[in-house]
Motif scaffolding. Structure first.
Motif, PDB file in Angstrom:
ATOM      1  N   PHE A  68     -10.420  11.421  -8.434  1.00 17.51           N
ATOM      2  CA  PHE A  68     -10.362  10.131  -7.748  1.00 17.51           C
ATOM      3  C   PHE A  68     -11.532   9.284  -8.203  1.00 17.51           C
ATOM      4  O   PHE A  68     -12.670   9.738  -8.234  1.00 17.51           O
ATOM      5  CB  PHE A  68     -10.432  10.344  -6.237  1.00 17.51           C
ATOM      6  N   ARG A  69     -11.247   8.042  -8.569  1.00 11.75           N
ATOM      7  CA  ARG A  69     -12.306   7.105  -8.953  1.00 11.75           C
ATOM      8  C   ARG A  69     -12.444   6.047  -7.879  1.00 11.75           C
ATOM      9  O   ARG A  69     -11.469   5.383  -7.506  1.00 11.75           O
ATOM     10  CB  ARG A  69     -11.969   6.442 -10.293  1.00 11.75           C
ATOM     11  N   HIS A  70     -13.658   5.861  -7.386  1.00 14.88           N
ATOM     12  CA  HIS A  70     -13.914   4.919  -6.296  1.00 14.88           C
ATOM     13  C   HIS A  70     -13.521   3.500  -6.675  1.00 14.88           C
ATOM     14  O   HIS A  70     -12.912   2.784  -5.880  1.00 14.88           O
ATOM     15  CB  HIS A  70     -15.391   4.970  -5.905  1.00 14.88           C
ATOM     16  N   ASP A  71     -13.837   3.081  -7.901  1.00 10.73           N
ATOM     17  CA  ASP A  71     -13.592   1.691  -8.273  1.00 10.73           C
ATOM     18  C   ASP A  71     -12.107   1.359  -8.323  1.00 10.73           C
ATOM     19  O   ASP A  71     -11.711   0.204  -8.185  1.00 10.73           O
ATOM     20  CB  ASP A  71     -14.266   1.353  -9.604  1.00 10.73           C
ATOM     21  N   GLU A  72     -11.239   2.378  -8.506  1.00  8.00           N
ATOM     22  CA  GLU A  72      -9.808   2.128  -8.539  1.00  8.00           C
ATOM     23  C   GLU A  72      -9.253   1.822  -7.156  1.00  8.00           C
ATOM     24  O   GLU A  72      -8.147   1.304  -7.019  1.00  8.00           O
ATOM     25  CB  GLU A  72      -9.080   3.337  -9.141  1.00  8.00           C
TER      26      GLU A  72
ATOM     27  N   ASP B 176       0.803  -1.238   0.000  1.00  3.62           N
ATOM     28  CA  ASP B 176       0.000   0.000   0.000  1.00  3.62           C
ATOM     29  C   ASP B 176       0.829   1.279   0.000  1.00  3.62           C
ATOM     30  O   ASP B 176       0.770   2.091   0.899  1.00  3.62           O
ATOM     31  CB  ASP B 176      -0.996   0.029   1.167  1.00  3.62           C
ATOM     32  N   GLU B 177       1.613   1.467  -1.080  1.00  7.11           N
ATOM     33  CA  GLU B 177       2.265   2.757  -1.257  1.00  7.11           C
ATOM     34  C   GLU B 177       1.180   3.811  -1.411  1.00  7.11           C
ATOM     35  O   GLU B 177       0.059   3.512  -1.829  1.00  7.11           O
ATOM     36  CB  GLU B 177       3.168   2.729  -2.486  1.00  7.11           C
ATOM     37  N   PRO B 178       1.468   5.083  -1.087  1.00 15.30           N
ATOM     38  CA  PRO B 178       0.443   6.117  -1.134  1.00 15.30           C
ATOM     39  C   PRO B 178      -0.259   6.157  -2.490  1.00 15.30           C
ATOM     40  O   PRO B 178       0.360   5.997  -3.541  1.00 15.30           O
ATOM     41  CB  PRO B 178       1.225   7.409  -0.893  1.00 15.30           C
ATOM     42  N   ASP B 179      -1.590   6.344  -2.449  1.00 16.44           N
ATOM     43  CA  ASP B 179      -2.360   6.437  -3.680  1.00 16.44           C
ATOM     44  C   ASP B 179      -1.857   7.611  -4.522  1.00 16.44           C
ATOM     45  O   ASP B 179      -1.704   8.729  -4.020  1.00 16.44           O
ATOM     46  CB  ASP B 179      -3.850   6.643  -3.372  1.00 16.44           C
ATOM     47  N   GLN B 180      -1.605   7.344  -5.770  1.00 18.39           N
ATOM     48  CA  GLN B 180      -1.226   8.416  -6.681  1.00 18.39           C
ATOM     49  C   GLN B 180      -2.479   8.915  -7.388  1.00 18.39           C
ATOM     50  O   GLN B 180      -2.868   8.423  -8.442  1.00 18.39           O
ATOM     51  CB  GLN B 180      -0.191   7.907  -7.696  1.00 18.39           C
ATOM     52  N   GLN B 181      -3.134   9.871  -6.769  1.00 14.63           N
ATOM     53  CA  GLN B 181      -4.335  10.423  -7.373  1.00 14.63           C
ATOM     54  C   GLN B 181      -3.978  11.120  -8.684  1.00 14.63           C
ATOM     55  O   GLN B 181      -2.928  11.754  -8.793  1.00 14.63           O
ATOM     56  CB  GLN B 181      -4.997  11.437  -6.436  1.00 14.63           C
ATOM     57  N   ALA B 182      -4.855  10.971  -9.650  1.00 13.34           N
ATOM     58  CA  ALA B 182      -4.670  11.705 -10.891  1.00 13.34           C
ATOM     59  C   ALA B 182      -4.787  13.194 -10.590  1.00 13.34           C
ATOM     60  O   ALA B 182      -5.702  13.628  -9.887  1.00 13.34           O
ATOM     61  CB  ALA B 182      -5.735  11.279 -11.902  1.00 13.34           C
ATOM     62  N   LYS B 183      -3.838  13.974 -11.058  1.00 13.15           N
ATOM     63  CA  LYS B 183      -3.884  15.405 -10.800  1.00 13.15           C
ATOM     64  C   LYS B 183      -3.339  16.159 -11.994  1.00 13.15           C
ATOM     65  O   LYS B 183      -2.538  15.635 -12.773  1.00 13.15           O
ATOM     66  CB  LYS B 183      -3.097  15.765  -9.534  1.00 13.15           C
ATOM     67  N   GLU B 184      -3.798  17.362 -12.130  1.00  9.34           N
ATOM     68  CA  GLU B 184      -3.346  18.195 -13.239  1.00  9.34           C
ATOM     69  C   GLU B 184      -3.251  19.637 -12.766  1.00  9.34           C
ATOM     70  O   GLU B 184      -3.970  20.071 -11.856  1.00  9.34           O
ATOM     71  CB  GLU B 184      -4.305  18.103 -14.421  1.00  9.34           C
TER      72      GLU B 184
ATOM     73  N   TYR C 289     -20.794  15.822 -10.295  1.00  4.42           N
ATOM     74  CA  TYR C 289     -19.353  15.736 -10.439  1.00  4.42           C
ATOM     75  C   TYR C 289     -18.752  16.638  -9.359  1.00  4.42           C
ATOM     76  O   TYR C 289     -19.200  17.774  -9.180  1.00  4.42           O
ATOM     77  CB  TYR C 289     -18.900  16.258 -11.808  1.00  4.42           C
ATOM     78  N   TYR C 290     -17.750  16.136  -8.659  1.00  8.00           N
ATOM     79  CA  TYR C 290     -17.064  16.984  -7.684  1.00  8.00           C
ATOM     80  C   TYR C 290     -15.612  17.175  -8.107  1.00  8.00           C
ATOM     81  O   TYR C 290     -14.924  16.226  -8.476  1.00  8.00           O
ATOM     82  CB  TYR C 290     -17.130  16.373  -6.283  1.00  8.00           C
ATOM     83  N   PHE C 291     -15.151  18.412  -8.033  1.00  3.96           N
ATOM     84  CA  PHE C 291     -13.796  18.775  -8.414  1.00  3.96           C
ATOM     85  C   PHE C 291     -13.098  19.390  -7.212  1.00  3.96           C
ATOM     86  O   PHE C 291     -13.575  20.365  -6.631  1.00  3.96           O
ATOM     87  CB  PHE C 291     -13.819  19.756  -9.590  1.00  3.96           C
ATOM     88  N   ASN C 292     -11.952  18.789  -6.834  1.00  2.00           N
ATOM     89  CA  ASN C 292     -11.200  19.230  -5.670  1.00  2.00           C
ATOM     90  C   ASN C 292      -9.913  19.910  -6.118  1.00  2.00           C
ATOM     91  O   ASN C 292      -9.141  19.337  -6.894  1.00  2.00           O
ATOM     92  CB  ASN C 292     -10.866  18.038  -4.767  1.00  2.00           C
ATOM     93  N   PHE C 293      -9.715  21.122  -5.629  1.00  2.00           N
ATOM     94  CA  PHE C 293      -8.565  21.920  -6.029  1.00  2.00           C
ATOM     95  C   PHE C 293      -7.705  22.248  -4.812  1.00  2.00           C
ATOM     96  O   PHE C 293      -8.224  22.497  -3.724  1.00  2.00           O
ATOM     97  CB  PHE C 293      -9.010  23.245  -6.660  1.00  2.00           C
ATOM     98  N   GLN C 294      -6.385  22.286  -5.039  1.00  2.00           N
ATOM     99  CA  GLN C 294      -5.456  22.742  -4.010  1.00  2.00           C
ATOM    100  C   GLN C 294      -4.721  23.963  -4.537  1.00  2.00           C
ATOM    101  O   GLN C 294      -4.326  24.009  -5.703  1.00  2.00           O
ATOM    102  CB  GLN C 294      -4.444  21.640  -3.669  1.00  2.00           C
TER     103      GLN C 294
END
Length: 565
Positions: free
Chosen positions: A431-435, A295-303, A455-460
């Motif tokens: 983030f996709r739940h099924d992944e 379980d290495e940290p999840d690599q969320q898709a980000k752009e 659709y939810y979009f999370n920004f940092q």
């Protein structure tokens, strides 16, 4: 004005206020469901159940004064527990002629395994014990140990008290506005197998200000004889595990606009300051038999998203202003809807952000129904809008969805006017739940989820090209209409000046400093997803959990340790 129940804004408060990770997470507060599959063949307690009840009355003498109000046996509806459970309800309320408010009477809910008599759950509400004061930590831990010893005897040695400690509260009302509350500290225990702790909390004991046991929960306990456990004699050495960990360790540069530097109590930051830091990222668990990284940290898709902040703010100081904003922005008229307001004064007592919330509900299901619920949350000091959510009626006839790309553009357009003028770049996370579902999970047995309507979009936020860990935004877009259904704002306070990103130590230097202090421990780990467990548990090395966290100051290169309490 009516007041919203405190639980309405729990999720909002958690998202808006938690800027750094803490051990002091809220406890799992509620009991198992009262709805049960009734099994009439068992009408009386077994001797094992009766023995446990007798022990409980000795451990908590006040229970002796309570009469049996109701008992039932069956499988709990809201717990993943495979066996029959006795639910026993006790009270000191008279069977007839009770004239006082129900708040005046003590109650106890007890749940026990119907076959073994093992205590699974206890919840005591005694009005004489009500208090807004938390117990001293030493008292809470000693009383929790004493209760465990009184109930389990020598078997109490099979459990190890965790360093984790949480605080919580429970309350009841009389339906007429009166309410009493009990605050508590919860002590957690891990199961020991081969004298090695099983990761995760098996038992919890909640203690009030005076040292009374008011809650106990053992539903998460795993019995050591349930499965074959890996042999610790076959584990790789600690030195080899440390080398694997260090090889995987990464340090990432980020701003923290309000970095706690000390805590006055669990979860309550006493002092904060802006910092530029290196945070550790990397492997969390290592298979102790094979050396494989788990379980290495999840690599969320980000752009990266280029934006041009316009510096606007939304300020709402009253119900009238809130309704005017809804009308002007969305064309929504809330006339005739049920309205509730909450000033969340409890937040001040808990050291949390002072907020106000406005809530409208319309469940009339009329043809022109514009919404089902609307919630606005504002910062009490500045009246600035920090969270908005619109729940639209479901239109069965509308099946065509807008594309994710179109929704993304709408989300950015909705957010951009309210970004600081200095913000020119954001990171968008997806983030996709099924992944996230492990391969060993039987998906046919998973609880069916409704298709998301938004659709939810999370920004940092990013400043000087560097991520800001506690600057974040969220936008919801309805999948059918494209309407904005959610906005969350957590910007940097305008008075905060972030450190200059010059003369910094390198990521490699930060890694060398940080890894000197890393401690690993050997634990058992049995992965779980919803109600399913992995085919077998593992023996793993993982970072030792402490009552503090560490990072490296990027400007000085020094290791900083912050204690949670």
């Amino acid at each position: 004005m009516k007041r919203i129940n405190q639980s309405v804004m729990t999720a909002v408060a958690a998202c808006l206020l938690a800027a750094t990770p803490i051990w002091t997470m809220p406890p799992q507060a509620e009991a198992a469901g009262s709805a049960q599959e009734q099994l009439p063949q068992q009408k009386e307690f077994s001797q094992e159940v009766q023995n446990t009840l007798d022990k409980l009355k000795e451990a908590i003498p006040e229970i002796k004064a309570l009469r049996l109000e109701r008992k039932s046996v069956g499988k709990p509806s809201f717990r993943n527990y495979p066996h029959q459970v006795w639910t026993v309800l006790l009270t000191d309320r008279p069977e007839t002629g009770a004239e006082k408010s129900r708040l005046a009477y003590a109650t106890a809910r007890i749940e026990l395994d119907a076959q073994t008599g093992r205590l699974l759950y206890l919840d005591v509400k005694n009005p004489a014990w009500a208090s807004a004061d938390y117990p001293d930590e030493k008292l809470a831990r000693e009383k929790a140990d004493a209760f465990l010893a009184s109930m389990l005897g020598k078997d109490a040695s099979q459990f190890k008290q965790s360093k984790a400690l949480s605080r919580g509260k429970a309350g009841i009302g009389d339906g007429k506005g009166a309410m009493i509350e009990w605050v508590n500290s919860t002590v957690y225990y891990q199961t020991l197998i081969n004298q090695i702790a099983l990761d995760g909390n098996a038992l919890s004991v909640s203690i009030d200000h005076a040292g009374h046991v008011i809650r106990f929960d053992a539903y998460n306990q795993i019995r050591p004889d349930e499965v074959k456990w890996p042999d610790p004699q076959k584990a790789i050495s600690l030195e080899k595990a440390k080398q694997i960990y260090q090889d995987k360790l990464k340090m990432e540069l980020e701003y923290v606009a309000e970095q706690p530097t000390s805590y006055s109590a669990p979860g309550r930051a006493e002092e904060k300051k802006p910092m530029l830091v290196y945070q550790p990222y990397g492997v969390y668990r290592i298979d102790a038999l094979t050396g494989e990284v788990l379980d290495e940290p999840d690599q969320q898709a980000k752009e990266s998203v280029q934006v041009k902040g316009e510096g606007k703010t939304i300020k709402i100081a009253s119900q009238k202003e809130a309704e005017q904003w809804l009308k002007s922005q969305f064309g929504i008229d809330v006339a005739g809807a049920t309205f509730e307001y909450d000033d969340h004064k409890d937040n001040l007592r808990e050291g949390l952000q002072a907020i106000e919330s406005y809530h409208w509900m319309d469940f009339t299901e009329k043809a022109n129904q514009a919404f089902e619920t609307i919630t606005l949350t504002t910062d009490a000091a500045s009246d600035r809008l920090i969270d908005f959510h619109l729940y639209l009626p479901e239109r069965q006839e509308q099946k065509q969805k807008i594309s994710v790309d179109e929704a993304r553009k709408k989300a950015i357009a909705a957010l951009q006017p309210y970004l600081d003028l200095a913000v020119s770049e954001l990171t968008l996370f997806t983030f996709r739940h099924d992944e996230a579902i492990p391969d060993w999970v039987d998906k046919s047995k998973l609880e069916k989820r409704n298709e998301p309507r938004e659709y939810y979009f999370n920004f940092q936020g990013k400043r000087n090209g560097i991520p800001v860990s506690d600057e974040f935004y969220r936008v919801g877009i309805d999948q059918v209409t494209g309407a904005v259904t959610g906005l969350s704002f957590h910007p940097i306070h305008p008075d905060i000046a972030l450190p200059a990103a010059t003369k910094l130590v390198s990521a490699q230097e930060a890694k060398e400093t940080y890894q000197k202090e890393v401690e690993l421990e050997l634990v058992y780990y049995w992965e779980q997803y919803e109600d399913q467990r992995a085919p077998e548990p593992k023996l793993v090395y993982q970072r030792k959990r402490e009552d503090s966290y560490r990072f490296v100051d990027a400007t000085t290169g020094k290791l900083i340790e912050i204690k949670y309490r």
